[in-house]
Design a protein around this motif. Structure first.
Motif, PDB file in Angstrom:
ATOM      1  N   ASP A  35       0.836  -1.202   0.000  1.00 45.39           N
ATOM      2  CA  ASP A  35       0.000   0.000   0.000  1.00 45.39           C
ATOM      3  C   ASP A  35       0.871   1.253   0.000  1.00 45.39           C
ATOM      4  N   GLU A  36       1.969   1.165   0.752  1.00 43.21           N
ATOM      5  CA  GLU A  36       2.918   2.278   0.805  1.00 43.21           C
ATOM      6  C   GLU A  36       4.340   1.732   0.705  1.00 43.21           C
ATOM      7  N   PRO A  37       4.853   1.531  -0.516  1.00 39.63           N
ATOM      8  CA  PRO A  37       6.231   1.066  -0.662  1.00 39.63           C
ATOM      9  C   PRO A  37       7.181   2.026   0.051  1.00 39.63           C
ATOM     10  N   SER A  38       8.209   1.460   0.659  1.00 39.79           N
ATOM     11  CA  SER A  38       9.094   2.269   1.502  1.00 39.79           C
ATOM     12  C   SER A  38      10.174   2.993   0.692  1.00 39.79           C
ATOM     13  N   LYS A  39      10.086   4.318   0.668  1.00 41.52           N
ATOM     14  CA  LYS A  39      11.109   5.132   0.010  1.00 41.52           C
ATOM     15  C   LYS A  39      12.443   5.004   0.748  1.00 41.52           C
ATOM     16  N   LYS A  40      12.384   4.962   2.082  1.00 42.99           N
ATOM     17  CA  LYS A  40      13.610   4.845   2.873  1.00 42.99           C
ATOM     18  C   LYS A  40      14.336   3.532   2.580  1.00 42.99           C
ATOM     19  N   ALA A  41      13.562   2.460   2.411  1.00 42.01           N
ATOM     20  CA  ALA A  41      14.171   1.163   2.097  1.00 42.01           C
ATOM     21  C   ALA A  41      14.803   1.180   0.706  1.00 42.01           C
TER      22      ALA A  41
END
Length: 416
Positions: free
Chosen positions: A297-303
């Motif tokens: 739902d919200e892919p992690s930009k930080k990852a």
């Protein structure tokens, strides 16, 4: 025949019942005679029970085979009664940590009957689940295991089935069976407190295969919104006594897309040489926080940013970057992912992968995997041509660099 061990066990019990009596002097009195009489009766009882148990298992296995043999190729589908015979025939099969012995003749009969019948138990409705509930407490581990499986479905076990499995799991002593029971109900971990309790209570089970199933449930997307599950999974990744449990757990830490796992993944991907195998699996977990077959739902930009940092790290070695993790990034080609991740820069990722391909200090399988991922992401032909030029010296020479060149040429052919 797989029932041979049962026959041998039966004869072993018969022998055990008969041994221990030695020739004794005739004297000994009334107490001695009474003791001998009691021993004789016990031996006869043991013989009877052992024979009955072995005979029943063998009969069930034979019934299963007859059931399969009796199904005409173009005849009617299996009836629920026939299916039950096949299920009970599994009593002749052994169960280990991996499950039912696939070489067992009764398992083959059971599996063949299911797999070869297009009209398997037509209009059975909830009949299969009912069979599972009926035999979930059967004395045979194999029957219990398969009964639990029957109580599941594409959409998970029903509330009633879940409770029956949870109750059975609480007293289950065979790890292979317990593992299957947990797997069957784990999709309801966020909906059913009893399932959540079952999973959490087995996080410290003595068997690592059971703990591996537990960490699978704790890191699944089904566990989103549950208290303490991600924390328990991270603790297992750091402290579990078994390396496979730690590695598997780390590879799955990104499956929930929960950034609370990011500090641990950052720590465990920082030193590839310290624990190369754990590093490789944790890289998969890190990538899984943003690139996944089922889009978060919200892919992690930080990852994603940490992934780029790890891929750029030099000097590259046979262990870093981890070749098996690179293909996980191919899911970034998904349009749904790109729609949700407006921060994703495909060209940035392709350029980093190209840099890995050109770096001959990197393991050759990491380089070929990087080429494959570039191709999946739709890398421009010019970038692949540049890589081919960089490997011109490898043409006609056997070795690892030639493997990389071959992979580049194959990618170019596919792009045409």
């Amino acid at each position: 025949m797989r029932n041979l061990p049962i026959v041998l066990l039966a004869f072993g019990l018969l022998g055990l019942a008969g041994c221990g009596k030695k020739d004794e002097p005739a004297s000994g009195g009334a107490e001695k005679a009474a003791a001998d009489t009691k021993t004789d009766k016990t031996a006869e009882a043991l013989k009877g029970k052992a024979g009955e148990a072995a005979g029943e298992m063998i009969d069930q296995a034979k019934d299963a085979k007859k059931t399969v043999d009796g199904l005409a190729k173009d005849g009617p589908g299996l009836t629920l009664e026939a299916y039950e015979k096949l299920l009970l025939g599994l009593s002749a099969c052994e169960v280990d940590d991996r499950g039912i012995d696939r070489k067992c003749e009764a398992w083959k009969a059971y599996n063949d009957a299911r797999k070869n019948r297009r009209d398997l138990i037509k209009a059975a409705g909830g009949g299969l689940s009912g069979l599972g509930k009926k035999h979930i407490n059967h004395e045979s581990p194999a029957v219990r295991l398969q009964s639990a499986t029957l109580m599941g479905s594409l959409f998970g076990a029903s509330q009633e089935s879940q409770q029956a499995i949870v109750d059975a799991a609480k007293k289950e002593k065979v790890p292979g069976v317990l593992k299957s029971m947990i797997r069957t109900v784990s999709s309801s971990i966020a909906k059913n407190p009893a399932v959540l309790e079952l999973v959490m209570s087995n996080a410290d089970h003595e068997n690592p295969k059971v703990r591996k199933e537990v960490v699978s449930a704790l890191t699944s997307s089904w566990a989103k919104g549950t208290d303490g599950t991600l924390e328990k999974a991270m603790m297992m990744v750091e402290k579990d006594a078994d390396e496979d449990v730690r590695r598997y757990g780390c590879s799955r830490l990104g499956a929930r897309g929960d950034e609370r796992a990011l500090p641990l993944l950052e720590k465990l991907t920082a030193e590839a040489e310290k624990d190369p195998r754990l590093y490789a699996d944790c890289m998969r977990g890190l990538i899984g926080m943003w690139s996944s077959p089922i889009v978060h739902d919200e892919p992690s930009k930080k990852a994603y940013e940490l992934t780029i940092k790890r891929l750029k790290a030099t000097p590259r070695t046979e262990k870093m970057p981890a070749w098996a993790s690179l293909s996980s990034m191919m899911w970034a080609k998904n349009e749904k992912f790109q729609a949700k991740a407006d921060w994703f820069k495909k060209e940035e990722l392709v350029d980093v992968l190209a840099d890995i391909v050109k770096d001959r200090q990197a393991y050759w399988m990491a380089r070929t995997s990087a080429v494959d991922t570039m191709k999946e992401l739709g890398a421009e032909k010019a970038k692949l041509e540049a890589l081919k030029t960089a490997y011109a010296d490898a043409a006609g020479k056997p070795g690892q660099d030639k493997h990389v060149l071959d992979k580049i040429e194959k990618a170019l052919t596919a792009s045409k």
